[in-house]
Scaffold this motif. Structure first.
Motif, PDB file in Angstrom:
ATOM      1  N   ALA A   1       0.740  -1.600   0.038  1.00  0.00           N
ATOM      2  CA  ALA A   1       0.364   0.118  -0.285  1.00  0.00           C
ATOM      3  C   ALA A   1       0.507   0.977  -0.482  1.00  0.00           C
ATOM      4  CB  ALA A   1      -0.822   0.076   1.881  1.00  0.00           C
ATOM      5  N   LEU A   2       0.272   2.771  -0.928  1.00  0.00           N
ATOM      6  CA  LEU A   2       0.728   3.605  -0.726  1.00  0.00           C
ATOM      7  C   LEU A   2      -0.322   4.463  -0.495  1.00  0.00           C
ATOM      8  CD1 LEU A   2       2.972   6.016  -1.757  1.00  0.00           C
ATOM      9  CD2 LEU A   2       1.365   6.042  -3.859  1.00  0.00           C
ATOM     10  N   VAL A   3       0.437   5.593   0.714  1.00  0.00           N
ATOM     11  CA  VAL A   3      -0.139   6.162   1.265  1.00  0.00           C
ATOM     12  C   VAL A   3       0.358   8.035   1.606  1.00  0.00           C
ATOM     13  CG1 VAL A   3      -1.807   6.802   3.929  1.00  0.00           C
ATOM     14  CG2 VAL A   3      -1.527   4.678   3.661  1.00  0.00           C
ATOM     15  N   THR A   4      -0.619   8.473   1.035  1.00  0.00           N
ATOM     16  CA  THR A   4       0.666   9.960   0.733  1.00  0.00           C
ATOM     17  C   THR A   4      -0.028  10.536   2.407  1.00  0.00           C
ATOM     18  OG1 THR A   4      -1.671  10.920  -0.526  1.00  0.00           O
ATOM     19  CG2 THR A   4      -0.224   9.641  -1.909  1.00  0.00           C
ATOM     20  N   GLY A   5       0.807  11.631   2.746  1.00  0.00           N
ATOM     21  CA  GLY A   5       0.327  11.588   3.283  1.00  0.00           C
ATOM     22  C   GLY A   5       0.361  11.569   5.073  1.00  0.00           C
ATOM     23  N   GLY A   6       1.405  10.133   4.627  1.00  0.00           N
ATOM     24  CA  GLY A   6       1.183   9.544   5.893  1.00  0.00           C
ATOM     25  C   GLY A   6       1.715   9.487   7.786  1.00  0.00           C
ATOM     26  N   THR A   7       2.175  11.243   7.833  1.00  0.00           N
ATOM     27  CA  THR A   7       3.057  11.075   8.642  1.00  0.00           C
ATOM     28  C   THR A   7       1.928  11.390   9.651  1.00  0.00           C
ATOM     29  OG1 THR A   7       3.778  13.076   8.159  1.00  0.00           O
ATOM     30  CG2 THR A   7       5.652  11.528   7.713  1.00  0.00           C
ATOM     31  N   LYS A   8       0.923  12.011   9.552  1.00  0.00           N
ATOM     32  CA  LYS A   8       0.133  13.246  11.001  1.00  0.00           C
ATOM     33  C   LYS A   8      -1.468  12.331  10.285  1.00  0.00           C
ATOM     34  CE  LYS A   8       3.557  16.468  11.088  1.00  0.00           C
ATOM     35  NZ  LYS A   8       3.010  18.756  11.022  1.00  0.00           N
ATOM     36  N   GLY A   9      -2.101  13.038  11.425  1.00  0.00           N
ATOM     37  CA  GLY A   9      -3.681  12.675  11.484  1.00  0.00           C
ATOM     38  C   GLY A   9      -4.178  11.666  10.862  1.00  0.00           C
ATOM     39  N   ILE A  10      -5.099  11.489   9.970  1.00  0.00           N
ATOM     40  CA  ILE A  10      -5.595  10.329   9.138  1.00  0.00           C
ATOM     41  C   ILE A  10      -4.452   9.631   8.338  1.00  0.00           C
ATOM     42  CG2 ILE A  10      -7.517  10.245   7.105  1.00  0.00           C
ATOM     43  CD1 ILE A  10      -9.076  12.820   8.072  1.00  0.00           C
ATOM     44  N   GLY A  11      -4.021  10.336   7.498  1.00  0.00           N
ATOM     45  CA  GLY A  11      -3.052   9.495   6.667  1.00  0.00           C
ATOM     46  C   GLY A  11      -2.163   8.506   8.012  1.00  0.00           C
ATOM     47  N   ALA A  12      -1.617   8.925   8.479  1.00  0.00           N
ATOM     48  CA  ALA A  12      -0.554   7.922   9.903  1.00  0.00           C
ATOM     49  C   ALA A  12      -1.954   7.457  10.347  1.00  0.00           C
ATOM     50  CB  ALA A  12       0.163   9.191  10.534  1.00  0.00           C
TER      51      ALA A  12
END
Length: 258
Positions: A13-24
């Protein structure tokens, strides 16, 4: 066989914006369900800290520093996935931001910034990822929209425009890519306790107005959105595509109530 319907073992899986909030939270959920997850964000320190934390718990995480609103960074990201994995099972287009203003107050630069960040990044990553998702034969795309894309909110017209476009993109791609065994859905959160939302939720009067319009009388947590995303990616959801799932405590069906 029943167990396999409810996990993501072996998925990439690729998750963009994955370091904070909903993405994390989405990355965390996919990792704990057995997926291998690549997160992407703009700040190297944030990416390194997140990946190190997950790996210390034995989770199969990796990261890349990139700005997915930029064409060159998007191409480099997809090239990395192609070279490393050769396929992609899950794409989560989570990156998004906002500038809260009235329509007449936006500058051309702010307009382009919001479109490039919230919409163009997702559209182009879908296109670039298509061969990799096609190779999965169980591909999933999840676009993180918003209830601001379903009706009027005081978040600003441009933000709402981009989020509405993600809903429509999901519907079109769900039909266009169905023959390739790629499912495309989106989630539409209401106010969720994230750094972006906390700036307005700190106002007691505004918080009360939000809670008054939310049947469950609470602000959502990032984990609530992550659970919905994970479900839509599971084999258990294999007959669901082209849908927008509101994660909103009932806000979008409440309309006007006493």
């Amino acid at each position: 066989m029943q167990q396999n319907r409810w996990n993501l073992e072996g998925r990439r899986a690729l998750v963009t914006g994955g370091t904070k909030g909903i993405g994390a939270a989405i990355a965390e959920e996919l990792l704990t369900l057995g997926a291998e997850v690549l997160i992407v964000a703009r700040k190297e320190l944030d990416v390194n800290q997140a990946v190190t934390s997950w790996r210390s718990r034995g989770l199969n995480a990796s990261g890349m520093v990139a700005d997915v609103s930029l064409p060159a960074d998007r191409h480099n990201l997809i090239q990395l996935i192609e070279n490393t994995w050769g396929r992609l099972d899950i794409l989560v287009n989570n990156v998004g931001t906002n500038v809260r203003k009235k329509v007449k107050e936006y500058s051309p630069e702010e307009y382009n910034f919001l479109l490039q960040t919230n919409l163009t990044s997702a559209f182009e990553l879908c296109r670039l990822s298509y061969p990799l998702l096609q190779g999965s034969e169980q591909g999933n795309v999840i676009n993180v929209s918003s209830v601001a894309g379903l009706g009027h909110l005081r978040t600003g017209a441009i933000y709402g425009m981009t989020k509405a476009a993600l809903v429509q993109l999901s519907k079109n791609l769900a039909v266009e890519w169905a023959a390739d065994k790629i499912r495309v859905n989106c989630v539409a959160p209401w106010y969720i306790r994230t750094p972006l939302a906390e700036t307005v939720l700190q106002n007691p009067e505004f918080l009360k107005s939000v809670l008054d319009r939310t049947p469950l009388k609470s602000i959502g947590n990032p984990e609530d959105v992550a659970a919905a995303v994970a479900f839509l990616c599971m084999p258990a959801a294999a007959y669901i595509t082209g849908q927008c799932l509101a994660v909103d405590g009932g806000f979008s069906v409440n309309l006007f109530s006493e």
